[in-house]
Design an enzyme around this catalytic site. Structure first.
Site, PDB file in Angstrom:
ATOM      1  N   GLU A 261       0.871  -1.169   0.000  1.00  0.00           N
ATOM      2  CA  GLU A 261       0.000   0.000   0.000  1.00  0.00           C
ATOM      3  C   GLU A 261       0.909   1.221   0.000  1.00  0.00           C
ATOM      4  O   GLU A 261       1.471   1.593   1.030  1.00  0.00           O
ATOM      5  CB  GLU A 261      -0.912  -0.014   1.230  1.00  0.00           C
ATOM      6  CG  GLU A 261      -1.854  -1.217   1.293  1.00  0.00           C
ATOM      7  CD  GLU A 261      -2.880  -1.236   0.178  1.00  0.00           C
ATOM      8  OE1 GLU A 261      -2.984  -0.219  -0.555  1.00  0.00           O
ATOM      9  OE2 GLU A 261      -3.578  -2.244   0.025  1.00  0.00           O
ATOM     10  N   CYS A 295      -1.589   9.403   2.832  1.00  0.00           N
ATOM     11  CA  CYS A 295      -1.132   9.040   1.488  1.00  0.00           C
ATOM     12  C   CYS A 295      -2.174   9.362   0.432  1.00  0.00           C
ATOM     13  O   CYS A 295      -1.841   9.515  -0.730  1.00  0.00           O
ATOM     14  CB  CYS A 295      -0.772   7.569   1.418  1.00  0.00           C
ATOM     15  SG  CYS A 295      -2.164   6.508   1.699  1.00  0.00           S
TER      16      CYS A 295
END
Length: 521
Positions: A261, A295
């Site tokens: 991820e 993010c």
């Protein structure tokens, strides 16, 4: 709820190339004073690695001995994980605030505690359905003769979780929920940047789980490097693209499958049909939550040339409304470390030196130069160019570049020339333009008329594509990610090979079978 820990050219990049196999962990920006020493100079690292190997062996032995484990055991573990958060959510939120210097208690409860509890409940509700074997088809006429085919989703074994600092509970306990739902055991290495949260997590996990079920490993960059080198049955890493490459390299040495991820520069498209006031509020909220240390935070805005001032004013006004003050405002989070703060300041200075217009959104005209609180106001950059740090690196903080377009295809072409982002955001009511943007671009996920929110939809898979990630979790896809899809075929009693002419000596039946299969579709 919210995801992705970042900017990781990590804390233990200092260990890269000096610990065998070479690896890093999930934290960022090497602080040279804390660079890892070679393993041969640090016997504690050897001891810690031996301890982790022993835990991994105990977990794998327990996993093997328990097979076939009933679904009730999985449900019990998820209940305990939820109970841990319900019973100690406030304690964990306080620990996170202490680690950051200041982090909104309410924001921590929403993103790290209640969002993770909700995901656990989602997994609990659907896990029985996810675990059911799937009937699959057989080649004609095998089914008529009694052949059967099915797919079983079986646990892999022991899953390693390398979790980051920006949402330290959500990004460790969140995936744990789905890993447990799939029937696995887990070992977690949380970030050393959020030391208090990591230590409390280790203490609580030991209280609610046997070490053979779930274990938390705390420690230095060397510990993280050693953790990453273990022969897990699967490894989940949340962090930067640069570190993801190192994680994948290390995992490949043991042929460990990985879920990465990662991140990237997630763009915001503002169409001319957008509600600019609403868009500005939602963009400001997404960019200032956790001080932009997400993010999936919008990394830059792409706006119509003739609407740039309107777009900038909308974001600025929304920031004023939500955060009328910043320095003593408990709702506004600090940048996690001095190193991260200095990097963001350097990014703004670089943009200014190269010709950008710098707009500091400071509603109360506070003096940020006389504080060590690491609070940074939202900083909007206009007239940006591609040679600026802010347009080359993932920002991971409250800095928002603005680019303009005459035609939306200019924005599409720009996004397509760069790495595929983790998230992409479109604001507008023009369905044709929206579909044009979505069909012409590729990203990990999309939120329309907001930012970030797709990650909070438990039933949608979350992950990147290419440099922004490999694999995904959440949704049924996450259960499958942490499961082994095992094919089971049952052959009927009839001599199929003989009937089809597949058994020597070959003859007319064989040739007829070949001729039949050679026909065009």
């Amino acid at each position: 709820m919210l995801h992705c820990g970042k900017f990781k050219q990590d804390t233990f990049a200092g260990a890269i190339g000096r610990i065998t196999p070479p690896l890093v962990t999930c934290d960022d920006f090497v602080e040279t004073s804390r660079k890892a020493k070679p393993e041969e100079e640090n016997p504690m690292a050897d001891d810690k690695k031996s301890e982790m190997e022993a835990i991994l062996k105990r977990q794998r032995d327990a996993f093997t001995a328990a097979r076939p484990e009933p679904m009730s055991a999985r449900r019990d573990r998820i209940k305990r994980a939820i109970a841990l958060l319900v019973d100690h959510g406030d304690d964990l939120a306080r620990a996170m605030s202490a680690d950051f210097g200041n982090r909104s208690h309410e924001a921590s409860m929403i993103t790290d505690i209640t969002g993770t509890i909700g995901f656990g409940k989602y997994c609990f509700k659907h896990m029985d359905k996810w675990a059911r074997p799937e009937k699959r088809g057989t080649r004609f006429p095998l089914g008529l003769l009694g052949a059967k085919a099915e797919l079983r989703y079986e646990p892999k074994g022991v899953v390693g979780i390398l979790s980051p600092w920006n949402f330290p509970v959500n990004l460790s306990i969140g995936p744990l929920m789905q890993i447990l739902a799939a029937g696995n055991r887990a070992m977690i290495k949380p970030s050393e940047f959020t030391e208090k949260t990591s230590e409390l997590t280790a203490e609580l996990v030991a209280k609610y789980f046997a070490e053979e079920e779930v274990a938390v490993i705390t420690g230095s960059p060397e510990v993280a490097a050693a953790f990453s080198s273990l022969p897990f049955d699967h490894l989940l890493f949340t962090g930067s693209t640069a570190t993801g490459r190192k994680v994948m390299e290390a995992a490949a040495r043991n042929l460990v499958p990985v879920t990465l991820e990662l991140g990237g520069k997630s763009p915001v498209f503002l169409g001319r049909s957008a509600n600019f006031e609403q868009a500005g509020e939602r963009i400001a909220m997404g960019k200032m939550l956790n001080a932009g240390q997400i993010c999936l935070a919008p990394d830059y805005m792409y706006v119509p040339e003739d609407k740039e001032q309107t777009a900038v004013d909308s974001v600025r006004q929304a920031a004023h409304n939500m955060y009328p003050t910043l320095l003593d405002n408990d709702d506004y989070t600090s940048v996690v470390t001095d190193r991260h703060f200095d990097r963001l300041q350097s990014m703004v200075a670089d943009a200014r030196d190269k010709g950008a217009d710098v707009i500091e959104v400071n509603p109360a005209n506070e003096d940020f130069s006389s504080t060590n609180a690491r609070k940074m106001p939202l900083t909007i950059l206009r007239n940006v160019s591609d040679d600026m740090m802010a347009m080359q690196e993932e920002i991971f903080g409250p800095v928002l570049p603005v680019k303009t377009y005459k035609n939306v295809d200019e924005a599409i072409d720009y996004v397509n020339r760069n790495d595929r982002p983790l998230g992409l955001y479109y604001f507008g009511s023009d369905a044709g333009e929206r579909e044009h943007v979505l069909q012409r671009t590729i990203s990990g996920g999309v939120t329309v008329n907001d930012v970030i929110m797709h990650v909070s939809m438990d039933d949608l898979p979350f992950g990147g594509v290419g440099p922004s990630g490999i694999g995904s979790y959440h949704g049924p896809e996450g259960f499958k990610e942490f499961s082994h899809a095992r094919s089971v075929y049952t052959q009927p009693k009839a001599d199929i090979a003989k009937l089809a002419g597949l058994k020597p000596p070959f003859g007319d039946t064989t040739r007829k079978t070949i001729a039949r299969e050679m026909k065009k579709a």
